[in-house]
Design an enzyme around this catalytic site. Structure first.
Site, PDB file in Angstrom:
ATOM      1  N   TYR A  31       1.286  -1.155  -0.150  1.00  9.47           N
ATOM      2  CA  TYR A  31       0.402   0.245  -0.599  1.00  9.47           C
ATOM      3  C   TYR A  31       0.814   0.798   0.366  1.00  9.47           C
ATOM      4  CZ  TYR A  31      -2.496   3.149   1.886  1.00  9.47           C
ATOM      5  OH  TYR A  31      -3.864   4.591   2.435  1.00  9.47           O
ATOM      6  N   GLU A  53     -11.226   6.118   6.291  1.00  8.95           N
ATOM      7  CA  GLU A  53     -10.799   7.016   6.808  1.00  8.95           C
ATOM      8  C   GLU A  53     -11.952   7.056   8.200  1.00  8.95           C
ATOM      9  OE1 GLU A  53      -7.755   7.635   7.446  1.00  8.95           O
ATOM     10  OE2 GLU A  53      -6.417   7.189   5.405  1.00  8.95           O
ATOM     11  N   TRP A  61      -4.577   1.447  10.688  1.00  7.54           N
ATOM     12  CA  TRP A  61      -4.741   1.091   9.610  1.00  7.54           C
ATOM     13  C   TRP A  61      -4.999  -0.521   9.056  1.00  7.54           C
ATOM     14  CZ3 TRP A  61      -7.433   3.559   5.958  1.00  7.54           C
ATOM     15  CH2 TRP A  61      -7.098   3.523   4.602  1.00  7.54           C
TER      16      TRP A  61
END
Length: 202
Positions: A31, A53, A61
């Protein structure tokens, strides 16, 4: 791997320097190397990242990234029109979906944010609106400790989005969004990804 505390990066077996958070987990590393910080301007792409988010708030995350395929399936590929049409029946369906984060407030916020996104089309659209808060300069952090968690611009963006009906768009969450979509470049100065967005000089 060998760490370099002076520069805040970790040099991996591939001899590429990354921050510690992106240096071990293959999913996070990929990522970081291919997506994080690259410019996103289209409506669906921006809506997806805004939504993820929001779901990340209070969680890691990595957790959200692992669930991303499930989120896409559950939220119609983050098509704002489709999500805006979700009903209470869909909320129940989503609350029963163990593959995503089952938080009713966040689910309701995502549906409401989709409706607000659709409404914004007559005023330039979500992507253009969010990019209008790009600052005049970007941070130049050497270590993670030097990376801001919010800014004057992210606070202003949060306030402006709330005024347009968006939820779960606080200053810290909006700063994370701005980092993710390339509006600011918070890659560490000695990271191999610094300046890769083309928006800012390395």
């Amino acid at each position: 791997m060998s760490g370099e505390p002076r520069t805040g990066v970790v040099v991996g077996p591939d001899q590429l320097a990354r921050p510690a958070w992106a240096s071990v987990d293959p999913l996070l590393r990929d990522y970081y190397d291919t997506e994080w910080g690259m410019p996103v301007r289209d409506e669906r792409g921006m809506f997806e990242r805004l939504s993820l988010e929001a779901f990340q708030s209070g969680l890691s995350w990595a957790t959200i990234l692992r669930k991303r395929p499930a989120f896409r399936a559950a939220f119609a590929g983050f098509d704002p029109d489709a999500v805006a049409a979700f009903s209470e029946k869909d909320v129940v369906r989503l609350m029963d979906d163990a593959a995503i984060v089952r938080n009713r407030r966040k689910i309701a916020a995502t549906i409401g944010n989709a409706r607000a996104t659709v409404e914004m089309r007559s005023d330039g659209g979500l992507g253009e609106f969010i990019w209008s808060f790009q600052p005049g300069q970007t941070p130049r952090p050497r270590t993670i400790a030097e990376v801001p968690t919010q800014s004057t611009e992210s606070a202003a963006l949060a306030k402006a989005l709330r005024a347009k009906g968006f939820a779960f768009v606080g200053p810290t969450t909006m700063y994370a969004l701005m980092e993710a979509v390339g509006i600011v470049d918070t890659h560490l100065l000695h990271s191999h990804r610094r300046g890769s967005s083309g928006v800012w000089d390395a």
